[in-house]
Motif scaffolding. Structure first.
Motif, PDB file in Angstrom:
ATOM      1  N   ARG A   2       0.862  -1.148  -0.013  1.00 51.39           N
ATOM      2  CA  ARG A   2      -0.186  -0.007   0.044  1.00 51.39           C
ATOM      3  C   ARG A   2       0.994   1.230   0.034  1.00 51.39           C
ATOM      4  O   ARG A   2       0.435   2.225  -0.847  1.00 51.39           O
ATOM      5  CB  ARG A   2      -0.911   0.004   1.250  1.00 51.39           C
ATOM      6  CG  ARG A   2      -2.339  -0.837   1.055  1.00 51.39           C
ATOM      7  CD  ARG A   2      -2.909  -0.737   2.427  1.00 51.39           C
ATOM      8  NE  ARG A   2      -3.414   0.719   2.575  1.00 51.39           N
ATOM      9  CZ  ARG A   2      -3.689   1.043   3.895  1.00 51.39           C
ATOM     10  NH1 ARG A   2      -3.954  -0.139   4.666  1.00 51.39           N
ATOM     11  NH2 ARG A   2      -4.022   2.054   4.157  1.00 51.39           N
ATOM     12  N   GLU A   3       2.104   1.403   0.697  1.00 49.04           N
ATOM     13  CA  GLU A   3       2.857   2.396   0.843  1.00 49.04           C
ATOM     14  C   GLU A   3       3.326   2.692  -0.370  1.00 49.04           C
ATOM     15  O   GLU A   3       3.664   3.807  -0.911  1.00 49.04           O
ATOM     16  CB  GLU A   3       3.854   2.166   1.914  1.00 49.04           C
ATOM     17  CG  GLU A   3       3.349   2.325   3.322  1.00 49.04           C
ATOM     18  CD  GLU A   3       2.635   1.130   3.744  1.00 49.04           C
ATOM     19  OE1 GLU A   3       2.952  -0.138   3.347  1.00 49.04           O
ATOM     20  OE2 GLU A   3       1.809   1.095   4.661  1.00 49.04           O
ATOM     21  N   GLY A   4       3.721   1.587  -1.300  1.00 49.38           N
ATOM     22  CA  GLY A   4       4.343   1.854  -2.651  1.00 49.38           C
ATOM     23  C   GLY A   4       3.459   2.374  -3.556  1.00 49.38           C
ATOM     24  O   GLY A   4       3.497   3.220  -4.298  1.00 49.38           O
ATOM     25  N   LEU A   5       2.056   2.084  -3.344  1.00 51.99           N
ATOM     26  CA  LEU A   5       0.915   2.626  -4.371  1.00 51.99           C
ATOM     27  C   LEU A   5       0.943   4.022  -4.010  1.00 51.99           C
ATOM     28  O   LEU A   5       0.586   4.884  -4.773  1.00 51.99           O
ATOM     29  CB  LEU A   5      -0.181   1.843  -4.205  1.00 51.99           C
ATOM     30  CG  LEU A   5      -0.410   0.321  -4.521  1.00 51.99           C
ATOM     31  CD1 LEU A   5      -1.530  -0.364  -4.174  1.00 51.99           C
ATOM     32  CD2 LEU A   5      -0.075   0.487  -6.010  1.00 51.99           C
ATOM     33  N   LYS A   6       0.981   4.524  -2.519  1.00 56.29           N
ATOM     34  CA  LYS A   6       0.737   5.759  -2.181  1.00 56.29           C
ATOM     35  C   LYS A   6       2.074   6.603  -2.755  1.00 56.29           C
ATOM     36  O   LYS A   6       1.829   7.927  -3.191  1.00 56.29           O
ATOM     37  CB  LYS A   6       0.960   5.818  -0.596  1.00 56.29           C
ATOM     38  CG  LYS A   6      -0.554   5.413   0.181  1.00 56.29           C
ATOM     39  CD  LYS A   6      -0.377   5.359   1.312  1.00 56.29           C
ATOM     40  CE  LYS A   6      -1.423   4.457   1.996  1.00 56.29           C
ATOM     41  NZ  LYS A   6      -1.611   4.661   3.343  1.00 56.29           N
ATOM     42  N   LEU A   7       3.004   6.010  -2.925  1.00 56.79           N
ATOM     43  CA  LEU A   7       4.294   6.899  -3.402  1.00 56.79           C
ATOM     44  C   LEU A   7       4.155   7.000  -5.098  1.00 56.79           C
ATOM     45  O   LEU A   7       4.309   8.207  -5.315  1.00 56.79           O
ATOM     46  CB  LEU A   7       5.642   5.920  -3.035  1.00 56.79           C
ATOM     47  CG  LEU A   7       6.920   6.552  -3.745  1.00 56.79           C
ATOM     48  CD1 LEU A   7       7.069   7.966  -3.230  1.00 56.79           C
ATOM     49  CD2 LEU A   7       7.791   5.628  -3.462  1.00 56.79           C
ATOM     50  N   ILE A   8       3.596   5.949  -5.595  1.00 61.56           N
ATOM     51  CA  ILE A   8       3.194   6.073  -7.141  1.00 61.56           C
ATOM     52  C   ILE A   8       2.302   7.115  -7.213  1.00 61.56           C
ATOM     53  O   ILE A   8       2.445   8.070  -8.170  1.00 61.56           O
ATOM     54  CB  ILE A   8       2.825   4.989  -7.378  1.00 61.56           C
ATOM     55  CG1 ILE A   8       4.128   3.784  -7.614  1.00 61.56           C
ATOM     56  CG2 ILE A   8       2.315   5.093  -9.033  1.00 61.56           C
ATOM     57  CD1 ILE A   8       3.729   2.456  -7.904  1.00 61.56           C
ATOM     58  N   ARG A   9       1.232   7.436  -6.293  1.00 56.61           N
ATOM     59  CA  ARG A   9       0.205   8.438  -6.479  1.00 56.61           C
ATOM     60  C   ARG A   9       0.728   9.592  -6.316  1.00 56.61           C
ATOM     61  O   ARG A   9       0.384  10.588  -6.853  1.00 56.61           O
ATOM     62  CB  ARG A   9      -0.810   8.066  -5.461  1.00 56.61           C
ATOM     63  CG  ARG A   9      -2.132   9.035  -5.362  1.00 56.61           C
ATOM     64  CD  ARG A   9      -3.015   9.017  -6.577  1.00 56.61           C
ATOM     65  NE  ARG A   9      -4.080  10.120  -6.271  1.00 56.61           N
ATOM     66  CZ  ARG A   9      -4.253  11.090  -6.988  1.00 56.61           C
ATOM     67  NH1 ARG A   9      -3.357  11.186  -8.181  1.00 56.61           N
ATOM     68  NH2 ARG A   9      -5.105  11.953  -6.723  1.00 56.61           N
ATOM     69  N   LEU A  10       1.657   9.771  -5.330  1.00 57.76           N
ATOM     70  CA  LEU A  10       2.254  10.955  -4.890  1.00 57.76           C
ATOM     71  C   LEU A  10       3.007  11.693  -6.226  1.00 57.76           C
ATOM     72  O   LEU A  10       3.211  12.964  -6.124  1.00 57.76           O
ATOM     73  CB  LEU A  10       2.897  11.009  -3.618  1.00 57.76           C
ATOM     74  CG  LEU A  10       3.279  12.160  -2.906  1.00 57.76           C
ATOM     75  CD1 LEU A  10       2.089  13.082  -2.488  1.00 57.76           C
ATOM     76  CD2 LEU A  10       3.888  11.944  -1.599  1.00 57.76           C
ATOM     77  N   LYS A  11       3.979  10.643  -6.505  1.00 54.44           N
ATOM     78  CA  LYS A  11       4.557  10.875  -7.872  1.00 54.44           C
ATOM     79  C   LYS A  11       3.913  11.608  -9.022  1.00 54.44           C
ATOM     80  O   LYS A  11       4.188  12.490  -9.526  1.00 54.44           O
ATOM     81  CB  LYS A  11       5.761   9.718  -8.093  1.00 54.44           C
ATOM     82  CG  LYS A  11       6.582  10.099  -9.363  1.00 54.44           C
ATOM     83  CD  LYS A  11       7.463  11.182  -9.155  1.00 54.44           C
ATOM     84  CE  LYS A  11       8.589  11.081 -10.515  1.00 54.44           C
ATOM     85  NZ  LYS A  11       9.159  12.459 -10.663  1.00 54.44           N
ATOM     86  N   ASN A  12       2.950  11.019  -9.338  1.00 52.21           N
ATOM     87  CA  ASN A  12       1.940  11.354 -10.376  1.00 52.21           C
ATOM     88  C   ASN A  12       1.300  12.677  -9.900  1.00 52.21           C
ATOM     89  O   ASN A  12       1.284  13.536 -10.786  1.00 52.21           O
ATOM     90  CB  ASN A  12       0.646  10.166 -10.537  1.00 52.21           C
ATOM     91  CG  ASN A  12       1.173   8.936 -11.139  1.00 52.21           C
ATOM     92  OD1 ASN A  12       2.364   9.028 -11.666  1.00 52.21           O
ATOM     93  ND2 ASN A  12       0.278   8.016 -10.951  1.00 52.21           N
ATOM     94  N   VAL A  13       0.919  13.242  -8.798  1.00 55.03           N
ATOM     95  CA  VAL A  13       0.619  14.342  -8.583  1.00 55.03           C
ATOM     96  C   VAL A  13       1.736  15.310  -8.570  1.00 55.03           C
ATOM     97  O   VAL A  13       1.422  16.286  -9.246  1.00 55.03           O
ATOM     98  CB  VAL A  13       0.050  14.504  -7.084  1.00 55.03           C
ATOM     99  CG1 VAL A  13      -0.219  15.851  -6.546  1.00 55.03           C
ATOM    100  CG2 VAL A  13      -1.253  13.464  -6.996  1.00 55.03           C
ATOM    101  N   ALA A  14       3.006  15.005  -8.188  1.00 55.98           N
ATOM    102  CA  ALA A  14       4.125  15.896  -8.406  1.00 55.98           C
ATOM    103  C   ALA A  14       4.197  16.034  -9.904  1.00 55.98           C
ATOM    104  O   ALA A  14       4.614  17.365 -10.323  1.00 55.98           O
ATOM    105  CB  ALA A  14       5.357  15.351  -7.799  1.00 55.98           C
ATOM    106  N   ASP A  15       4.106  15.269 -10.720  1.00 54.78           N
ATOM    107  CA  ASP A  15       4.385  15.306 -12.038  1.00 54.78           C
ATOM    108  C   ASP A  15       2.920  16.150 -12.760  1.00 54.78           C
ATOM    109  O   ASP A  15       3.651  17.011 -13.597  1.00 54.78           O
ATOM    110  CB  ASP A  15       4.204  13.973 -12.620  1.00 54.78           C
ATOM    111  CG  ASP A  15       5.565  13.198 -12.680  1.00 54.78           C
ATOM    112  OD1 ASP A  15       6.866  13.613 -12.485  1.00 54.78           O
ATOM    113  OD2 ASP A  15       5.307  11.608 -12.779  1.00 54.78           O
ATOM    114  N   ALA A  16       2.164  16.058 -12.398  1.00 50.46           N
ATOM    115  CA  ALA A  16       0.899  16.652 -13.064  1.00 50.46           C
ATOM    116  C   ALA A  16       0.887  18.194 -12.557  1.00 50.46           C
ATOM    117  O   ALA A  16       0.868  19.146 -13.451  1.00 50.46           O
ATOM    118  CB  ALA A  16      -0.344  16.143 -12.397  1.00 50.46           C
ATOM    119  N   ALA A  17       1.370  18.338 -11.194  1.00 52.58           N
ATOM    120  CA  ALA A  17       1.450  19.656 -10.836  1.00 52.58           C
ATOM    121  C   ALA A  17       2.811  20.645 -11.652  1.00 52.58           C
ATOM    122  O   ALA A  17       2.635  21.791 -12.098  1.00 52.58           O
ATOM    123  CB  ALA A  17       1.766  19.791  -9.448  1.00 52.58           C
ATOM    124  N   ALA A  18       3.841  19.816 -11.858  1.00 58.17           N
ATOM    125  CA  ALA A  18       4.852  20.542 -12.591  1.00 58.17           C
ATOM    126  C   ALA A  18       4.538  20.702 -13.980  1.00 58.17           C
ATOM    127  O   ALA A  18       4.738  21.645 -14.286  1.00 58.17           O
ATOM    128  CB  ALA A  18       6.035  19.494 -12.722  1.00 58.17           C
TER     129      ALA A  18
END
Length: 108
Positions: A2-18
């Motif tokens: 679950r923690e790995g999926l949370k990290l992937i989701r957070l990376k996607n958020v950072a990518d989209a914001a940038a």
């Protein structure tokens, strides 16, 4: 897991914001010089708006003339780790994006 999926989701958020920030071209500079640079305030605002809509994040947005850098973090609850007394961990990710313009190839 679950923690790995949370990290992937957070990376996607950072990518989209940038990426949202990197779309904010300073049109006045482009029209007068043909140079593609970011409107720093609009880029910062666009990235922050995206991150604020996500909610529950700590973030830093750094805008340079040709790049937007985003760092994000949030507290995430744990699943299995609670068994050994770890109820939460900080998850963080970073991304950067540059404005893209012109035709680079004939294909998709």
């Amino acid at each position: 897991v679950r923690e790995g999926l949370k990290l992937i989701r957070l990376k996607n958020v950072a990518d989209a914001a940038a990426a949202a920030g990197a779309m904010q071209i300073d049109e006045a500079v482009y029209r007068s010089t043909g140079e593609v640079v970011l409107d720093e305030q609009l880029a910062r605002d666009a990235a922050a708006l995206y991150l604020d809509a996500e909610g529950g994040l700590d973030y830093v947005v750094n805008v340079l003339p040709n790049r937007v850098e985003v760092s994000v973090s949030r507290q995430a609850t744990t699943g299995f780790l609670r068994v050994i007394g770890i109820d939460g961990v900080e998850v963080s990710a970073a991304a950067s994006a540059e404005p893209r313009y012109g035709v680079e190839s004939a294909g998709p």
